[in-house]
Motif scaffolding. Sequence first.
Motif, PDB file in Angstrom:
ATOM      1  N   TRP A   1      -3.193   1.901   1.569  1.00 51.23           N
ATOM      2  CA  TRP A   1      -3.336   3.345   1.455  1.00 51.23           C
ATOM      3  C   TRP A   1      -4.281   3.833   2.542  1.00 51.23           C
TER       4      TRP A   1
ATOM      5  N   ASN B   1       1.302   4.835   4.003  1.00 49.40           N
ATOM      6  CA  ASN B   1       1.059   5.508   2.734  1.00 49.40           C
ATOM      7  C   ASN B   1      -0.188   6.369   2.889  1.00 49.40           C
TER       8      ASN B   1
ATOM      9  N   HIS C   1       2.989   7.438  -2.085  1.00 55.08           N
ATOM     10  CA  HIS C   1       3.505   6.090  -1.856  1.00 55.08           C
ATOM     11  C   HIS C   1       4.816   6.205  -1.093  1.00 55.08           C
TER      12      HIS C   1
ATOM     13  N   PHE D   1      -2.674   8.538   1.037  1.00 50.03           N
ATOM     14  CA  PHE D   1      -3.108   8.804  -0.332  1.00 50.03           C
ATOM     15  C   PHE D   1      -2.954  10.285  -0.693  1.00 50.03           C
ATOM     16  N   PRO D   2      -2.460  10.665  -1.879  1.00 48.15           N
ATOM     17  CA  PRO D   2      -2.092   9.809  -3.012  1.00 48.15           C
ATOM     18  C   PRO D   2      -0.632   9.358  -3.016  1.00 48.15           C
TER      19      PRO D   2
END
Lengths: 315, 315
Positions: B309, B108, B113, B110-111
């Motif tokens: 993240w 993942n 997912h 960031f931001p």
Amino acid sequence: NCPAKFATELSTSGGKHRTYFASTMAYRTVERGPPNSLDYRVYFQDESGKIVSPFHDIPLFANAEKTVFNMVVEVPRWTNAKMEISVKGEMNPIKQDVKKGKLRYVKNCFPHHGYIWNYGALPQTWEDPNHTDKDTKCKGDNDPLDVCEIGYKVAARGEVMKVKVLGTLAMIDEGETDWKILAINVDDPLAEKLNDIADIQREMPGFIESTFEWFKIYKVPDGKPLNTFAFDSKPKDKAFALNIIEQTHGQWRELITGRTDACGISLKNVSVKESVGDNKISADVAKSIVDDSPQPGDANPISPEVDKWHYVASQ
Amino acid sequence: NCPAKFATELSTSGGKHRTYFASTMAYRTVERGPPNSLDYRVYFQDESGKIVSPFHDIPLFANAEKTVFNMVVEVPRWTNAKMEISVKGEMNPIKQDVKKGKLRYVKNCFPHHGYIWNYGALPQTWEDPNHTDKDTKCKGDNDPLDVCEIGYKVAARGEVMKVKVLGTLAMIDEGETDWKILAINVDDPLAEKLNDIADIQREMPGFIESTFEWFKIYKVPDGKPLNTFAFDSKPKDKAFALNIIEQTHGQWRELITGRTDACGISLKNVSVKESVGDNKISADVAKSIVDDSPQPGDANPISPEVDKWHYVASQ
């Protein structure tokens, strides 16, 4: 809002309160009603099996060092169901917020997916709707203090997590102050490096900006205006956040000791000695509240609409 | 890479191929092996119950209007497991990519997912590793053509979706051309408004930028360099994308008809008349391949590391 029956002087006192220490307490959740239904509830049980209120019975402080708190996770990261401690429900189970008879899901505002933190509340805190904050000039939102936990794990709904507090932002939602405490799980590998608000920016560049952006726009797809923030949309540091926690812990104490009108809030608990009236109940009565609630059942399906992305302009 | 045994002239011909129409075909998936294990496989079954290869038996075109295609969803939006059609496995089940003996999950960044689209492949296409693209000057990546489906629903793994093609971007991954077709489910409420690349920017502001950003950085947490793009990192339009599809459909046809060396790729199928050798097998033999694969089982737990993240600077 509930009219103030009592002078607010006491409830704004802050002051030195006795605190509860329960560093190693472990909690479990008890699900009732079918998931994704109006009947769904998540009750809390302590390690002895006693039903407890996550609002009143779980201690605010997880240990004597004041910056470690218990946090009750209501919404795991990347989920949309607006789950919250029911302040009015007996034994304050987690339930899903309902708007116009429908279960409430927060919208996905691009590029975000659901909540971007593990979102929850600090037990034994309350934002008194009778109390006007001296900084924000706004009243409380009648709920426990909200927490955004920024660690790397996705928490479980109802998990009671030990967190370090790092700072706060002051969201203004329809004229009410709604503090958002920023915190991290003490067991997170990054926790050692994160001791105050500035550390977040260094270790997680962009996360604070996204946090403001998220809160600013998240109700727009539901037809609400952009939210605003006090303090020129700047986050406040750890010391400031600790003061907010102390204040709202004081406001909760006024509530549980009967010095603030509860006005519909359920104060039932099994452990708070200072409880007034018949609010402190036996373990058997607490158990009967859960036993009388709807039976567990298979989860209802969730509409694919919940998965939609919304494109919100934030200016 | 597999050495070219045959002249590449035929495989670069593009040209006019016969196409398969199967507008109303419905498919089901058959899971084998425990989910989140090295043994996990997702086989495909047509509506008559016959095991089919999603690479060879599912028709590229979903109807006679050439811009509606079948897409095989490998990775549902917001998930991390790098699932893909196994080009070497008999009957080409979906399996999870393995790196150094471990199941591969994309990080993942960031931001974001997981994957930000439903990600999958066009059946009956192949990016020939012997073929150098005239625009990108790079060779193919030996897989079916990748598709990013941008509709609002989160698809199911193995879903066969009818999509409209809107454009493409040309990712260069370690010197190989890896086209990413942008498409939308024809049943999506926005599908009517989306007819070419420019429409995405209007209806979904920021999505194309995020798509480039995602592909640019997604391997950085695994120690890989930033990916790059041909065409000055600009997306190409629908007409261009259709041409890429036609080319890679042609390359697949060279493969299935034995004019390109298969070099380890399983060409087993139950329906392609032009198959060479003993590649076209009976329904019973296809069934026995599934029956001989590991038994289904309970899902293995996934490490919470997958939920982490990563903060990647893209400049």
